[in-house]
Design an enzyme around this catalytic site. Structure first.
Site, PDB file in Angstrom:
ATOM      1  N   ASP A 123      41.517  56.797  19.702  1.00  0.00           N
ATOM      2  CA  ASP A 123      40.227  56.109  19.633  1.00  0.00           C
ATOM      3  C   ASP A 123      40.432  54.595  19.494  1.00  0.00           C
ATOM      4  O   ASP A 123      39.673  53.916  18.806  1.00  0.00           O
ATOM      5  CB  ASP A 123      39.365  56.654  18.489  1.00  0.00           C
ATOM      6  CG  ASP A 123      37.878  56.425  18.758  1.00  0.00           C
ATOM      7  OD1 ASP A 123      37.530  56.018  19.888  1.00  0.00           O
ATOM      8  OD2 ASP A 123      37.067  56.640  17.840  1.00  0.00           O
ATOM      9  N   HIS A 172      30.318  62.072  23.283  1.00  0.00           N
ATOM     10  CA  HIS A 172      30.322  61.582  21.900  1.00  0.00           C
ATOM     11  C   HIS A 172      29.075  62.170  21.229  1.00  0.00           C
ATOM     12  O   HIS A 172      27.954  61.839  21.610  1.00  0.00           O
ATOM     13  CB  HIS A 172      30.255  60.054  21.932  1.00  0.00           C
ATOM     14  CG  HIS A 172      30.253  59.390  20.598  1.00  0.00           C
ATOM     15  ND1 HIS A 172      31.403  58.933  20.014  1.00  0.00           N
ATOM     16  CD2 HIS A 172      29.254  59.095  19.739  1.00  0.00           C
ATOM     17  CE1 HIS A 172      31.101  58.380  18.837  1.00  0.00           C
ATOM     18  NE2 HIS A 172      29.806  58.465  18.656  1.00  0.00           N
TER      19      HIS A 172
END
Lengths: 434, 317
Positions: A315, A189
């Site tokens: 997500d 990320h």
């Protein structure tokens, strides 16, 4: 794994899309014993085994089930937000036949025993396939690498610190180096926590008008640039977990042109929504990284169309009322998405910006390939993880009908065109829209 | 004093700073001389007088048990006056620079200085400021020549030769002076060298130092005649270079199963001190294929050989 259904089923007269073989034909698909037998024109006409259930799929699409590369499930530790059981029901209704769950649980999935727990728990309670990613660093603290070899052997399909970024470049270098020895995929990320600071949405005029602190795109590109230089140094296998802006695509393109072992995901939210959708401080549109501008969204869509972006994921991040019914800046980030990702993706197909095969490649074939797991294909002998899609049926997203334990969908009351009408895992129908 | 060596080998260098720069003839000469001292050390009368009157200072900036003890014993058996200085008791603690320490020691007219230092190149720096002979007893991650020599003597005694053997050096190559000295010595003597380690413990560019590189033990130990294990320091095994002791031992620790990948008559070595259960299993360390105790014996002999061969070339010899 799943109990398979041995009964043969022929899906006749469908548009068959198999991105793993660049197949897009009108024809039939035969499954039996939980695996795919064949997909081609005229199987039905040539005669099928006795007892075959023939399903007329005229006007429908048959495709490999979706492989969602990034979904947060609350187990262990936050079962009130989502369980493998509830997530897999949502997945089934969304055409997702494989969920890749994230390690930012409590306890963190950072040791082989926890991987084992997750796999057993999912086997006993989920109706779709579940594979965990394990943490890159112990306790997601960004300091000490986890037992990458033993975790991979236990069943972790990739390594990520979830929504946390590793700021220490030495840790990232050593991890990429060490992971390479095990051919382990590092999923990162990329959002610099210092540049992100107290920001809660994209840094822009719109944020200024709302009086909210912004997160610059540089928070993403700075770490992405750094990571890709470390990939060049180490030869590691790297996947950017969630890219959100046009600048990141440039960085990614350069790395790919250099032949680096680099791939990237974008979330369905960033492909179909932009910062303006936040409107009057709608916290269900608060996600991490934040929704960007319309120009960025368009660039991401082009990236999916061209294959520069390899994977589109949900997500999925369930948050309940006490973390979302708060002033925007104080609300938790995250949106659910397992159930709506395909329909939201079809918006791009209907708009003519992404072809259906390109969308399915990014939602199914590529993630399965990158993670080295079965699925994402209709090839002979592959597990019969397939979906039947009606690309044209209109429907309204009613949060009360969503299967997820939490209802924080950014597509609350949204009009959609097209959805999955039947989901099959290992030959067994686990969802059917009647 | 009846003992005197038969070999008349003279090391034509003033210092022994590393294996680098030694010829195959130099190494063979030292090993032959070492062999004689093995015999001497097994007698009741272990002393000889060749270093009588000489002063040997052991200057250890890093703690050491076996190296320091064996240099002390080696010097004493050759008749030298031996003094030990360690970092904890030296002026270095009080802020004296390395060069000032060298100048101070030089004024005391030692003949041989044995130095261990934590920084690579520090021993060579000292040597450049001193009039006496300097022996490197280990500098940083650079060289540890007497260890490589004692390993070579151990190998030669057990295998009858060094040339043509396949030696697998396994573990923390990155931080190991033992590995570097051994790679150079074994290459000079015509052995094949393979290093086996996770990439995080390999220095980048190692493949250009004349070694084959393997990342896993099965591939790394295949056909090996000698399996040389290295120590993994505790601070490097908790997530910085490798994730944990258990993962390290699982993939790179030498146990009976992994040793079976090597030749059936492969021999196991370790420079010590061992971390049992980290890089080596006790069953292997204490097993029939282990040369680990013999290595310690060879340590004294080879250090006597080095002292003897260097002292023969001292200006006033």
């Amino acid at each position: 794994m799943m109990l398979s259904d041995r009964r043969p089923i022929l899906f006749a007269n469908a548009r068959i899309v198999d991105p793993s073989r660049d197949l897009d034909i009108l024809g039939d698909l035969l499954i039996a014993d939980g695996v795919i037998r064949e997909a081609k024109k005229g199987i039905g006409a040539a005669g099928v085994p006795e007892g075959t259930d023939v399903v007329d799929c005229r006007g429908k699409v048959i495709a490999p089930g979706l492989v969602d590369m990034r979904a947060f499930i609350g187990e262990p530790g936050a079962g009130y937000r989502e369980t493998f059981a509830s997530a897999s029901q949502a997945a089934a209704a969304g055409g997702v036949t494989t969920i890749i769950c994230q390690p930012d649980t409590s306890p963190v999935i950072d040791d082989p025993a926890t991987v084992d727990f997750v796999l057993r728990r999912a086997r006993d309670t989920a109706i779709v396939h579940v594979h965990p990613m394990a943490a890159i660093t112990k306790g997601l603290e960004g300091r000490e690498m986890t037992e990458i070899g033993l975790l991979k052997a236990a069943g972790a399909v990739a390594f990520t610190d979830g929504a946390r970024s590793i700021t220490n470049a030495q840790v990232m270098r050593r991890t990429l180096t060490y992971a390479r020895d095990f051919d382990a995929l590092i999923v990162h990320h990329t959002e610099d926590p210092d540049l992100t600071g107290d920001g809660v949405m994209n840094e822009s005029e719109f944020a200024a008008r709302l009086g909210l602190l912004g997160i610059p795109k540089a928070a993403e590109t700075v770490l992405l640039e750094r990571d890709l230089r470390l990939v060049a140094l180490t030869g590691g296998r790297y996947h950017a977990a969630s890219i959100t802006c046009a600048e990141s695509l440039e960085v990614l393109r350069r790395a790919k042109d250099q032949g680096l072992n680099v791939t990237a995901s974008a979330s369905i939210n960033h492909l179909t929504l932009n910062e303006i959708d936040i409107g009057p401080y709608r916290t269900f549109l608060k996600v991490s990284p934040p929704l960007r501008s319309e120009e960025d969204r368009k660039a991401l869509v082009d990236g999916v169309a061209s294959g520069l972006i390899d994977v589109v994921m949900s997500d999925h991040n369930p948050q309940d009322v006490e973390t979302k019914r708060l002033p925007f800046a104080e609300a938790a980030a995250g949106a659910i998405g397992l159930e709506t990702m395909l329909s939201a993706g079809l918006r791009l197909v209907h708009a003519g910006t992404v072809t259906l095969p390109a969308l399915l490649r990014a939602m199914s074939t590529r993630p399965a390939q990158l993670l080295g797991i079965p699925g994402g294909t209709l090839a002979h002998g592959a597990p019969a993880d397939i979906i039947v899609i009606d690309t044209d049926v209109p429907w309204l997203v009613d949060p009360t009908e969503l299967k997820s334990k939490c209802k924080n969908t950014p597509f609350d009351e949204a009009r959609m065109t097209g959805r999955v009408v039947r989901t099959i895992v290992a030959g067994r129908t686990i969802y059917e829209q009647l | 004093m009846t003992n005197s060596p038969k070999s008349s080998f003279v090391l034509s260098h003033r210092h022994l700073l590393g294996i680098e720069g030694l010829s195959a003839a130099d190494i063979t000469g030292l090993l032959d001389l070492g062999e004689e001292f093995v015999t001497l050390n097994r007698q009741i009368e272990k002393k000889q007088a060749s270093l009588r009157g000489r002063t040997q200072i052991n200057l250890f900036f890093e703690v050491s048990t076996r190296t320091q003890a064996s240099f002390e014993l080696a010097g004493k058996r050759l008749g030298a006056d031996v003094m030990n200085m360690s970092a904890s008791s030296s002026s270095m603690r009080k802020g004296e620079t390395l060069i000032d320490t060298a100048i101070t020691l030089n004024a005391m007219h030692p003949d041989i200085l044995v130095v261990r230092h934590h920084a690579s190149g520090a021993v060579a720096l000292l040597a450049s400021k001193l009039d006496c002979s300097v022996i490197n007893a280990g500098d940083g991650a650079h060289e540890h020549p007497t260890q490589a020599l004692l390993d070579a003597l151990t190998i030669r005694r057990n295998k009858g030769r060094i040339e043509g053997l396949l030696v697998a050096i396994c573990g923390d190559i990155l931080h190991s002076r033992v590995a570097r000295s051994n790679i150079m010595l074994l290459n000079t003597m015509g052995a094949r060298v393979r290093v086996v380690a996770p990439t995080t413990l390999l220095p980048p560019g190692i493949e250009r130092m004349g070694v084959e590189v393997a990342r896993d033990m099965r591939e790394g130990l295949a056909d090996a005649d000698i399996v040389m294990m290295l120590r993994l320091q505790r601070e490097r095994m908790n997530g910085s270079f490798v994730p944990s002791v258990s993962e390290y031992f699982h993939y790179w620790g030498l146990d009976e199963k992994k040793l079976a990948y090597a030749k059936p008559d492969a021999l196991v070595m370790h420079p010590g001190p061992m971390n049992r259960g980290v890089e080596i299993d006790s069953i292997v360390a204490d097993g029939a294929q282990s040369l680990i105790r013999e290595q310690v014996e060879m340590g004294v002999a080879i250090r006597m050989a080095v002292l003897e061969a260097l002292s023969r070339a001292l200006p006033n010899a």
